[in-house]
Design a protein around this motif. Structure first.
Motif, PDB file in Angstrom:
ATOM      1  N   ARG A 292       0.839  -1.216   0.000  1.00 38.74           N
ATOM      2  CA  ARG A 292       0.000   0.000   0.000  1.00 38.74           C
ATOM      3  C   ARG A 292       0.866   1.255   0.000  1.00 38.74           C
ATOM      4  NH1 ARG A 292      -5.516   0.912   2.284  1.00 38.74           N
ATOM      5  NH2 ARG A 292      -6.016   2.896   1.285  1.00 38.74           N
ATOM      6  N   SER A 293       1.939   1.259   0.770  1.00 39.89           N
ATOM      7  CA  SER A 293       2.799   2.447   0.813  1.00 39.89           C
ATOM      8  C   SER A 293       3.539   2.630  -0.507  1.00 39.89           C
ATOM      9  CB  SER A 293       3.767   2.380   1.993  1.00 39.89           C
ATOM     10  OG  SER A 293       4.704   1.342   1.831  1.00 39.89           O
ATOM     11  N   GLN A 294       3.968   1.530  -1.134  1.00 38.67           N
ATOM     12  CA  GLN A 294       4.643   1.631  -2.427  1.00 38.67           C
ATOM     13  C   GLN A 294       3.689   2.111  -3.512  1.00 38.67           C
ATOM     14  OE1 GLN A 294       8.053   1.330  -3.401  1.00 38.67           O
ATOM     15  NE2 GLN A 294       7.948   1.765  -1.219  1.00 38.67           N
ATOM     16  N   GLY A 295       2.470   1.610  -3.477  1.00 38.82           N
ATOM     17  CA  GLY A 295       1.468   2.072  -4.438  1.00 38.82           C
ATOM     18  C   GLY A 295       1.172   3.550  -4.261  1.00 38.82           C
ATOM     19  N   ALA A 296       1.038   3.980  -3.016  1.00 29.18           N
ATOM     20  CA  ALA A 296       0.785   5.396  -2.738  1.00 29.18           C
ATOM     21  C   ALA A 296       1.956   6.252  -3.214  1.00 29.18           C
ATOM     22  CB  ALA A 296       0.530   5.608  -1.250  1.00 29.18           C
TER      23      ALA A 296
END
Length: 192
Positions: free
Chosen positions: A154-158
């Motif tokens: 999720r953090s990488q996608g964000a």
């Protein structure tokens, strides 16, 4: 300037340039110019760009371990995980300009099939294991690794979308959503 200080300045400059320009696009000349060294003096400290890359990855691993140790001072595991999530807010200007320093380096080295790609992946592994440990402390040992990977994903996608859209509001909403998701992973008991 002592040789060790010069070496550290080279690594610091290379770290910044690899992040801002990419590993492949950064040359010896770029790094030497950033540090103010002649190429001859530069080669005294590092014989190859791969040697510098190894030093940069070691620096990033050391800085990451230091950051995780600082986060360990928080009393509750959920607060420690929140520190990881909130790094998107703390670094949003750089992330919107250049992406995630870990994700961009790992992705570039994988595309190049570079010998250091596995070493760079240790940065993600460090976060993965640390996050899994925090989820285990929250009582989620059975699925701690899955939850850790979810937070990383999720953090990488964000970070990737923040770079693409350069939207601070998006980053803030994602952090709020991730924080709400985290809170749902460990419901707090109601006090009577």
């Amino acid at each position: 300037m002592p040789a060790e200080n010069t070496r550290q300045h080279i690594v610091d400059a290379a770290d910044r340039l690899f992040y801002e320009q990419g590993f492949e696009a950064t040359s010896f000349a770029h790094i030497a110019k950033a540090v103010g060294l002649s190429r001859g003096n530069f080669y005294y400290h590092f014989k190859s760009k791969d040697e510098i890359l190894t030093a940069v990855i070691a620096l990033r691993l050391a800085k990451t371990r230091q950051m995780l140790e600082t986060w360990e001072k928080a009393e509750a595991p959920a607060d420690r995980i929140r520190s990881f999530i909130h790094i998107l807010i703390m670094n949003r200007a750089k992330i919107m300009s250049y992406g995630c320093p870990v994700g961009t380096l790992c992705s570039e080295l994988a595309k190049l099939d570079h010998v250091a790609k596995d070493e760079a992946t240790k940065l993600f592994t460090l976060f993965r294991e640390w996050l899994a440990g925090q989820f285990a402390l929250l009582g989620r040992a059975g699925d701690a690794d899955r939850l850790a990977l979810h937070v990383l994903m999720r953090s990488q996608g964000a970070a990737t979308l923040a770079t693409a859209f350069r939207d601070e509001g998006f980053v803030e909403r994602e952090v709020a959503d991730m924080t709400a998701w985290l809170d749902a992973q460990h419901p707090r008991p109601l006090h009577a």
